[in-house]
Scaffold this motif. Structure first.
Motif, PDB file in Angstrom:
ATOM      1  N   TRP A  46     -15.885  40.678  46.288  1.00  0.00           N
ATOM      2  CA  TRP A  46     -15.182  39.536  45.709  1.00  0.00           C
ATOM      3  C   TRP A  46     -15.277  39.491  44.184  1.00  0.00           C
ATOM      4  O   TRP A  46     -14.380  38.976  43.516  1.00  0.00           O
ATOM      5  CB  TRP A  46     -15.727  38.230  46.305  1.00  0.00           C
ATOM      6  N   LYS A  47     -16.318  40.076  43.617  1.00  0.00           N
ATOM      7  CA  LYS A  47     -16.459  40.061  42.158  1.00  0.00           C
ATOM      8  C   LYS A  47     -15.422  40.945  41.466  1.00  0.00           C
ATOM      9  O   LYS A  47     -15.243  40.849  40.249  1.00  0.00           O
ATOM     10  CB  LYS A  47     -17.867  40.501  41.763  1.00  0.00           C
ATOM     11  N   ASN A  48     -14.750  41.798  42.219  1.00  0.00           N
ATOM     12  CA  ASN A  48     -13.698  42.643  41.655  1.00  0.00           C
ATOM     13  C   ASN A  48     -12.309  42.023  41.807  1.00  0.00           C
ATOM     14  O   ASN A  48     -11.314  42.642  41.433  1.00  0.00           O
ATOM     15  CB  ASN A  48     -13.702  44.014  42.342  1.00  0.00           C
ATOM     16  N   ILE A  49     -12.253  40.818  42.360  1.00  0.00           N
ATOM     17  CA  ILE A  49     -10.984  40.118  42.581  1.00  0.00           C
ATOM     18  C   ILE A  49     -10.736  39.149  41.428  1.00  0.00           C
ATOM     19  O   ILE A  49     -11.675  38.557  40.883  1.00  0.00           O
ATOM     20  CB  ILE A  49     -11.013  39.370  43.931  1.00  0.00           C
ATOM     21  N   TYR A  50      -9.468  38.977  41.071  1.00  0.00           N
ATOM     22  CA  TYR A  50      -9.111  38.069  39.979  1.00  0.00           C
ATOM     23  C   TYR A  50      -8.686  36.720  40.557  1.00  0.00           C
ATOM     24  O   TYR A  50      -7.792  36.648  41.399  1.00  0.00           O
ATOM     25  CB  TYR A  50      -7.973  38.650  39.145  1.00  0.00           C
ATOM     26  N   PHE A  51      -9.324  35.650  40.072  1.00  0.00           N
ATOM     27  CA  PHE A  51      -9.068  34.300  40.568  1.00  0.00           C
ATOM     28  C   PHE A  51      -8.338  33.458  39.523  1.00  0.00           C
ATOM     29  O   PHE A  51      -8.329  33.787  38.339  1.00  0.00           O
ATOM     30  CB  PHE A  51     -10.388  33.618  40.943  1.00  0.00           C
ATOM     31  N   GLU A  52      -7.772  32.357  39.994  1.00  0.00           N
ATOM     32  CA  GLU A  52      -7.068  31.446  39.088  1.00  0.00           C
ATOM     33  C   GLU A  52      -7.998  30.898  38.015  1.00  0.00           C
ATOM     34  O   GLU A  52      -7.605  30.697  36.876  1.00  0.00           O
ATOM     35  CB  GLU A  52      -6.455  30.283  39.881  1.00  0.00           C
ATOM     36  N   ARG A  53      -9.224  30.627  38.390  1.00  0.00           N
ATOM     37  CA  ARG A  53     -10.220  30.169  37.423  1.00  0.00           C
ATOM     38  C   ARG A  53     -11.489  30.988  37.612  1.00  0.00           C
ATOM     39  O   ARG A  53     -11.714  31.560  38.679  1.00  0.00           O
ATOM     40  CB  ARG A  53     -10.515  28.673  37.595  1.00  0.00           C
ATOM     41  N   LEU A  87      -7.995  30.196  44.223  1.00  0.00           N
ATOM     42  CA  LEU A  87      -6.996  31.147  44.701  1.00  0.00           C
ATOM     43  C   LEU A  87      -7.135  32.509  44.027  1.00  0.00           C
ATOM     44  O   LEU A  87      -7.284  32.608  42.811  1.00  0.00           O
ATOM     45  CB  LEU A  87      -5.588  30.606  44.455  1.00  0.00           C
ATOM     46  N   ALA A  88      -7.072  33.553  44.842  1.00  0.00           N
ATOM     47  CA  ALA A  88      -7.068  34.925  44.341  1.00  0.00           C
ATOM     48  C   ALA A  88      -5.625  35.367  44.143  1.00  0.00           C
ATOM     49  O   ALA A  88      -4.787  35.197  45.025  1.00  0.00           O
ATOM     50  CB  ALA A  88      -7.770  35.850  45.333  1.00  0.00           C
ATOM     51  N   ASP A  89      -5.340  35.943  42.985  1.00  0.00           N
ATOM     52  CA  ASP A  89      -4.008  36.452  42.661  1.00  0.00           C
ATOM     53  C   ASP A  89      -3.977  37.936  43.017  1.00  0.00           C
ATOM     54  O   ASP A  89      -4.700  38.739  42.433  1.00  0.00           O
ATOM     55  CB  ASP A  89      -3.731  36.241  41.172  1.00  0.00           C
ATOM     56  N   LEU A  90      -3.130  38.318  43.970  1.00  0.00           N
ATOM     57  CA  LEU A  90      -3.174  39.688  44.477  1.00  0.00           C
ATOM     58  C   LEU A  90      -2.673  40.717  43.469  1.00  0.00           C
ATOM     59  O   LEU A  90      -3.274  41.785  43.318  1.00  0.00           O
ATOM     60  CB  LEU A  90      -2.403  39.798  45.794  1.00  0.00           C
ATOM     61  N   LEU A  91      -1.579  40.430  42.785  1.00  0.00           N
ATOM     62  CA  LEU A  91      -1.079  41.396  41.800  1.00  0.00           C
ATOM     63  C   LEU A  91      -2.079  41.573  40.663  1.00  0.00           C
ATOM     64  O   LEU A  91      -2.420  42.698  40.282  1.00  0.00           O
ATOM     65  CB  LEU A  91       0.269  40.947  41.238  1.00  0.00           C
ATOM     66  N   THR A  92      -2.567  40.461  40.134  1.00  0.00           N
ATOM     67  CA  THR A  92      -3.513  40.533  39.024  1.00  0.00           C
ATOM     68  C   THR A  92      -4.829  41.153  39.462  1.00  0.00           C
ATOM     69  O   THR A  92      -5.490  41.839  38.674  1.00  0.00           O
ATOM     70  CB  THR A  92      -3.752  39.133  38.430  1.00  0.00           C
ATOM     71  N   SER A  93      -5.215  40.952  40.709  1.00  0.00           N
ATOM     72  CA  SER A  93      -6.433  41.587  41.222  1.00  0.00           C
ATOM     73  C   SER A  93      -6.298  43.103  41.207  1.00  0.00           C
ATOM     74  O   SER A  93      -7.251  43.821  40.875  1.00  0.00           O
ATOM     75  CB  SER A  93      -6.730  41.103  42.645  1.00  0.00           C
TER      76      SER A  93
END
Length: 227
Positions: free
Chosen positions: A189-196, A209-215
């Motif tokens: 999860w630490k490699n995922i990009y979140f809204e905040r 929320l996790a943003d899939l494209l930005t992740s």
């Protein structure tokens, strides 16, 4: 004194794509007749796979198993053909993500937001849980938001990844939804990009929320675009 030359290893490349226009006939026999296209991503994927295969690369493709789109639906007269194809591909370079959500679709994408996310998570679950661990690629090439979690997993597995952005469309979801689909996101999860910026895993699991494209962009080792 002559030094013995060692032949360089041919890296194993896995291309992960939700759509492709065609596959090289020599790559997997009858699989060359399979096609699932919704837009330009399918053409780009097909051209890249074909070019790398012709160059002699150890190229593999992961994609959803669209039985109906591939005209390998359930009627009796094609059942044997479908079984033969599945057995053949299990020994080859085409790796199908297997889930009922793909089998009876008439088109690659859905017009409904929730269904598109379910399709994406089912695809990524199969790639993360089965295809990558079994194949052990040296490089994973992902495409667009429907594969956006895979670079996060690949980074955890210490596998380099390339993420190609074809357009800026994305979708967002929670860690809870991702995990309920069968993906153990807690492990990366630490490699995922979140809204905040997340405070911790528990705090973010249900509400951030996790943003899939930005992740995909955030976690990949390499990034490119098609234009």
């Amino acid at each position: 004194m002559h030094r013995r030359r060692h032949k360089a290893k041919n890296p194993k490349i896995l291309i992960v794509t939700p759509e492709i226009t065609y596959l090289p006939q020599k790559m997997a026999g009858t699989a060359g007749n399979l096609s699932a296209k919704a837009g330009g991503l399918a053409d780009v994927s097909a051209s890249l796979v074909s070019a790398l295969f012709e160059m002699g690369a150890d190229i593999h493709v992961a994609m959803p198993y669209y039985r109906r789109i591939f005209k390998l639906d359930v009627p009796d007269h094609v059942e044997k053909k479908r079984e033969n194809l599945e057995n053949h591909l299990s020994r080859e370079r085409i790796h199908f993500a297997q889930d009922r959500i793909f089998f009876y679709r008439d088109r690659v994408y859905s017009g409904y937001h929730g269904e598109s996310m379910r399709i994406s998570l089912a695809f990524q679950r199969e790639v993360i849980n089965n295809i990558i661990p079994n194949l052990q690629p040296d490089l994973v090439h992902c495409n667009d938001w429907m594969t956006g979690l895979i670079p996060s997993f690949a980074r955890r597995m210490k596998i380099p990844s390339l993420f190609t952005v074809h357009n800026i469309h994305t979708q967002k979801t929670t860690l809870e939804t991702i995990e309920n689909s069968g993906i153990d996101a807690a492990s990366f999860w630490k490699n995922i990009y979140f809204e905040r910026a997340p405070f911790n895993y528990e705090e973010s699991r249900s509400s951030n929320l996790a943003d899939l494209l930005t992740s995909g962009i955030f976690a990949a080792h390499f990034i490119n675009t098609v234009s």
